[in-house]
Design a protein around this motif. Structure first.
Motif, PDB file in Angstrom:
ATOM      1  N   ALA A  90      41.907  -0.974  -7.593  1.00  0.00           N
ATOM      2  CA  ALA A  90      43.025  -0.180  -7.081  1.00  0.00           C
ATOM      3  C   ALA A  90      42.611   0.682  -5.898  1.00  0.00           C
ATOM      4  CB  ALA A  90      43.589   0.706  -8.192  1.00  0.00           C
ATOM      5  N   ALA A  91      41.353   1.114  -5.890  1.00  0.00           N
ATOM      6  CA  ALA A  91      40.901   2.067  -4.869  1.00  0.00           C
ATOM      7  C   ALA A  91      40.341   1.412  -3.618  1.00  0.00           C
ATOM      8  CB  ALA A  91      39.843   2.992  -5.471  1.00  0.00           C
ATOM      9  N   GLN A  92      39.944   0.162  -3.697  1.00  0.00           N
ATOM     10  CA  GLN A  92      39.201  -0.461  -2.593  1.00  0.00           C
ATOM     11  C   GLN A  92      39.946  -0.401  -1.257  1.00  0.00           C
ATOM     12  OE1 GLN A  92      37.766  -4.414  -3.341  1.00  0.00           O
ATOM     13  NE2 GLN A  92      36.762  -4.578  -1.345  1.00  0.00           N
ATOM     14  N   PHE A  93      41.175  -0.924  -1.219  1.00  0.00           N
ATOM     15  CA  PHE A  93      41.896  -0.947   0.059  1.00  0.00           C
ATOM     16  C   PHE A  93      42.265   0.454   0.539  1.00  0.00           C
ATOM     17  CE2 PHE A  93      45.887  -1.109   2.475  1.00  0.00           C
ATOM     18  CZ  PHE A  93      45.448  -1.826   3.582  1.00  0.00           C
ATOM     19  N   PRO A  94      42.817   1.341  -0.320  1.00  0.00           N
ATOM     20  CA  PRO A  94      43.116   2.698   0.156  1.00  0.00           C
ATOM     21  C   PRO A  94      41.891   3.430   0.686  1.00  0.00           C
ATOM     22  CG  PRO A  94      44.262   2.287  -1.904  1.00  0.00           C
ATOM     23  CD  PRO A  94      43.336   1.132  -1.683  1.00  0.00           C
ATOM     24  N   LEU A  95      40.725   3.235   0.047  1.00  0.00           N
ATOM     25  CA  LEU A  95      39.511   3.896   0.527  1.00  0.00           C
ATOM     26  C   LEU A  95      39.093   3.366   1.890  1.00  0.00           C
ATOM     27  CD1 LEU A  95      36.978   4.329  -2.431  1.00  0.00           C
ATOM     28  CD2 LEU A  95      38.284   6.081  -1.245  1.00  0.00           C
ATOM     29  N   GLU A  96      39.140   2.053   2.059  1.00  0.00           N
ATOM     30  CA  GLU A  96      38.784   1.469   3.354  1.00  0.00           C
ATOM     31  C   GLU A  96      39.746   1.932   4.437  1.00  0.00           C
ATOM     32  OE1 GLU A  96      38.770  -2.687   2.556  1.00  0.00           O
ATOM     33  OE2 GLU A  96      36.794  -2.671   1.578  1.00  0.00           O
ATOM     34  N   GLU A  97      41.011   2.017   4.094  1.00  0.00           N
ATOM     35  CA  GLU A  97      42.021   2.497   5.041  1.00  0.00           C
ATOM     36  C   GLU A  97      41.754   3.947   5.427  1.00  0.00           C
ATOM     37  OE1 GLU A  97      46.778   1.759   5.211  1.00  0.00           O
ATOM     38  OE2 GLU A  97      46.065   2.862   3.468  1.00  0.00           O
ATOM     39  N   ARG A 103      37.395   8.020  10.149  1.00  0.00           N
ATOM     40  CA  ARG A 103      36.092   7.617  10.691  1.00  0.00           C
ATOM     41  C   ARG A 103      34.935   8.351  10.006  1.00  0.00           C
ATOM     42  NH1 ARG A 103      36.808   4.167  14.483  1.00  0.00           N
ATOM     43  NH2 ARG A 103      34.627   4.206  15.164  1.00  0.00           N
ATOM     44  N   GLN A 104      35.060   8.488   8.697  1.00  0.00           N
ATOM     45  CA  GLN A 104      34.014   9.078   7.874  1.00  0.00           C
ATOM     46  C   GLN A 104      33.891   8.260   6.593  1.00  0.00           C
ATOM     47  OE1 GLN A 104      32.026  11.569   8.632  1.00  0.00           O
ATOM     48  NE2 GLN A 104      33.060  12.695  10.275  1.00  0.00           N
ATOM     49  N   SER A 105      32.719   8.297   5.987  1.00  0.00           N
ATOM     50  CA  SER A 105      32.522   7.600   4.719  1.00  0.00           C
ATOM     51  C   SER A 105      33.198   8.363   3.584  1.00  0.00           C
ATOM     52  CB  SER A 105      31.028   7.467   4.412  1.00  0.00           C
ATOM     53  OG  SER A 105      30.378   6.687   5.402  1.00  0.00           O
ATOM     54  N   CYS A 106      33.596   7.633   2.552  1.00  0.00           N
ATOM     55  CA  CYS A 106      34.203   8.271   1.387  1.00  0.00           C
ATOM     56  C   CYS A 106      33.850   7.470   0.144  1.00  0.00           C
ATOM     57  CB  CYS A 106      35.716   8.398   1.547  1.00  0.00           C
ATOM     58  SG  CYS A 106      36.564   6.873   1.976  1.00  0.00           S
ATOM     59  N   HIS A 107      33.968   8.098  -1.013  1.00  0.00           N
ATOM     60  CA  HIS A 107      33.617   7.410  -2.248  1.00  0.00           C
ATOM     61  C   HIS A 107      34.393   7.969  -3.430  1.00  0.00           C
ATOM     62  CE1 HIS A 107      30.790  10.827  -1.929  1.00  0.00           C
ATOM     63  NE2 HIS A 107      30.881  10.884  -3.262  1.00  0.00           N
ATOM     64  N   LEU A 108      34.441   7.176  -4.500  1.00  0.00           N
ATOM     65  CA  LEU A 108      35.086   7.579  -5.747  1.00  0.00           C
ATOM     66  C   LEU A 108      34.012   7.795  -6.799  1.00  0.00           C
ATOM     67  CD1 LEU A 108      38.102   7.323  -5.102  1.00  0.00           C
ATOM     68  CD2 LEU A 108      38.305   5.730  -7.000  1.00  0.00           C
ATOM     69  N   GLU A 243      44.946  13.477   4.646  1.00  0.00           N
ATOM     70  CA  GLU A 243      44.750  12.033   4.551  1.00  0.00           C
ATOM     71  C   GLU A 243      44.138  11.652   3.203  1.00  0.00           C
ATOM     72  OE1 GLU A 243      45.764   9.686   6.533  1.00  0.00           O
ATOM     73  OE2 GLU A 243      46.578  11.073   8.032  1.00  0.00           O
ATOM     74  N   ALA A 244      43.238  12.499   2.706  1.00  0.00           N
ATOM     75  CA  ALA A 244      42.631  12.242   1.395  1.00  0.00           C
ATOM     76  C   ALA A 244      43.685  12.278   0.295  1.00  0.00           C
ATOM     77  CB  ALA A 244      41.535  13.271   1.117  1.00  0.00           C
ATOM     78  N   ASN A 245      44.589  13.244   0.381  1.00  0.00           N
ATOM     79  CA  ASN A 245      45.646  13.342  -0.628  1.00  0.00           C
ATOM     80  C   ASN A 245      46.603  12.148  -0.565  1.00  0.00           C
ATOM     81  OD1 ASN A 245      45.038  15.752  -2.090  1.00  0.00           O
ATOM     82  ND2 ASN A 245      45.654  16.956  -0.316  1.00  0.00           N
ATOM     83  N   LYS A 246      46.852  11.645   0.646  1.00  0.00           N
ATOM     84  CA  LYS A 246      47.672  10.431   0.783  1.00  0.00           C
ATOM     85  C   LYS A 246      46.977   9.256   0.102  1.00  0.00           C
ATOM     86  CE  LYS A 246      49.782  11.582   5.283  1.00  0.00           C
ATOM     87  NZ  LYS A 246      49.832  11.165   6.708  1.00  0.00           N
ATOM     88  N   CYS A 247      45.672   9.155   0.301  1.00  0.00           N
ATOM     89  CA  CYS A 247      44.892   8.082  -0.306  1.00  0.00           C
ATOM     90  C   CYS A 247      44.949   8.175  -1.830  1.00  0.00           C
ATOM     91  CB  CYS A 247      43.446   8.159   0.181  1.00  0.00           C
ATOM     92  SG  CYS A 247      42.371   6.862  -0.471  1.00  0.00           S
ATOM     93  N   VAL A 248      44.829   9.388  -2.349  1.00  0.00           N
ATOM     94  CA  VAL A 248      44.899   9.603  -3.801  1.00  0.00           C
ATOM     95  C   VAL A 248      46.236   9.113  -4.356  1.00  0.00           C
ATOM     96  CG1 VAL A 248      45.117  11.397  -5.570  1.00  0.00           C
ATOM     97  CG2 VAL A 248      43.227  11.472  -3.949  1.00  0.00           C
ATOM     98  N   LYS A 249      47.325   9.423  -3.653  1.00  0.00           N
ATOM     99  CA  LYS A 249      48.653   8.994  -4.106  1.00  0.00           C
ATOM    100  C   LYS A 249      48.746   7.470  -4.177  1.00  0.00           C
ATOM    101  CE  LYS A 249      50.464  13.062  -4.562  1.00  0.00           C
ATOM    102  NZ  LYS A 249      50.719  13.570  -5.948  1.00  0.00           N
ATOM    103  N   LYS A 250      48.167   6.810  -3.189  1.00  0.00           N
ATOM    104  CA  LYS A 250      48.186   5.342  -3.183  1.00  0.00           C
ATOM    105  C   LYS A 250      47.394   4.777  -4.367  1.00  0.00           C
ATOM    106  CE  LYS A 250      48.597   5.009   1.854  1.00  0.00           C
ATOM    107  NZ  LYS A 250      47.901   4.642   3.117  1.00  0.00           N
ATOM    108  N   ILE A 251      46.246   5.375  -4.641  1.00  0.00           N
ATOM    109  CA  ILE A 251      45.424   4.910  -5.760  1.00  0.00           C
ATOM    110  C   ILE A 251      46.154   5.151  -7.079  1.00  0.00           C
ATOM    111  CG2 ILE A 251      43.265   5.259  -7.017  1.00  0.00           C
ATOM    112  CD1 ILE A 251      41.982   6.021  -4.319  1.00  0.00           C
ATOM    113  N   GLU A 252      46.752   6.327  -7.222  1.00  0.00           N
ATOM    114  CA  GLU A 252      47.469   6.650  -8.452  1.00  0.00           C
ATOM    115  C   GLU A 252      48.643   5.708  -8.687  1.00  0.00           C
ATOM    116  OE1 GLU A 252      46.473  11.433  -8.830  1.00  0.00           O
ATOM    117  OE2 GLU A 252      48.339  10.785  -7.892  1.00  0.00           O
ATOM    118  N   GLN A 253      49.332   5.350  -7.616  1.00  0.00           N
ATOM    119  CA  GLN A 253      50.435   4.407  -7.759  1.00  0.00           C
ATOM    120  C   GLN A 253      49.941   3.046  -8.226  1.00  0.00           C
ATOM    121  OE1 GLN A 253      52.328   4.409  -3.908  1.00  0.00           O
ATOM    122  NE2 GLN A 253      53.387   6.346  -4.256  1.00  0.00           N
TER     123      GLN A 253
END
Length: 257
Positions: A90-97, A103-108, A243-253
């Protein structure tokens, strides 16, 4: 009820799910009448649904009392897939996006054996990036992810965790109190933004995932930013946090939270 909800209603399915959820909540065998009262239906309304659920193996009927209880079928179905695998997918595509956008690394990360475990990492698209290997374990009190995970633990669980944490136990009493207060601040603001305690020149931005679900927080998303990289073109922390919070919403959905 809006038009969309009305259009896609499935009364029979709703009734079946109501029965399963009610039996799960009561945790004791119940008669047809007791179930009907519990879900605000008549016994006749749920008769066919009970027969269907029994024939499919989701509920069992006692031969003597005639009362119904849940079988282990739901348990079996829920354990056919690893929750961690589902979260990773669930997280792979939102994290890459997200990493491409900021333009920074991120992780779960998740809580594992009272440590922080990184379960998926998205590398920055730039030529220079901070990499945190998947599967690595880190101490809870020393990482942004650990602090967020601690902040959203139930109080009793958090206290027990900290009592058994060798790093936290070495802190002087005032430092322990400051640490607890910082966790409360994370809960109030809903995020953690601070220079890294373990890596010089890095700012950590961490937000929880899943706090709206029934089981509370399940993971956290952390962005570890290299402060000196392209400083003249750096994106503001507030923008990155949004942007991080937007990503979280996508993962939660995607995981149904």
């Amino acid at each position: 009820m809006n038009e969309k909800e009305s259009k896609y209603q499935a009364p029979a399915l709703d009734k079946g799910l109501d029965i399963l959820e009610y039996l799960s909540a009561q945790s004791i065998p119940l008669s047809q009448t007791e179930i009907a009262i519990g879900i605000e239906k008549t016994p006749n309304e749920i008769y066919r649904m009970l027969m269907s659920l029994e024939s499919r193996g989701y509920i069992l009927r006692d031969e003597v009392s005639g009362k119904y209880r849940l079988s282990l079928k739901l348990f079996y179905l829920s354990h056919r897939h690893s929750p961690m695998d589902e979260l990773r997918k669930a997280a792979q595509f939102p994290l890459e996006e997200l990493s491409n956008t900021i333009r920074q690394s991120c992780h779960l990360s998740i809580l594992y054996m009272n440590q922080v475990m990184v379960i998926i990492h998205a590398k920055s698209p730039g030529p220079i990036a901070l990499s945190i290997e998947e599967g690595n374990l880190f101490p809870l009190p020393l990482t942004a992810s650990g602090k967020v995970l601690l902040a959203y633990m139930p109080d009793a669980e958090r206290n027990a965790t900290l009592r058994n944490n060798t790093i936290f136990k070495k802190y002087p009493k005032p430092q322990q109190e400051d640490f607890i207060n910082s966790l409360e601040d994370i809960q109030k603001t809903g995020s953690y933004v601070k220079n890294s305690d373990s890596v010089s020149g890095v700012t950590d931005i961490s937000v929880p995932i899943g706090i709206g679900g029934n089981n509370g927080i399940i993971a956290c998303l952390t962005i570890s930013m290299l402060n000196a990289l392209n400083a003249d073109k750096a994106i503001e922390n507030d923008v990155i946090l949004a942007e991080a919070n937007k990503c979280v919403k996508k993962i939660e959905q995607r995981i149904g939270v």
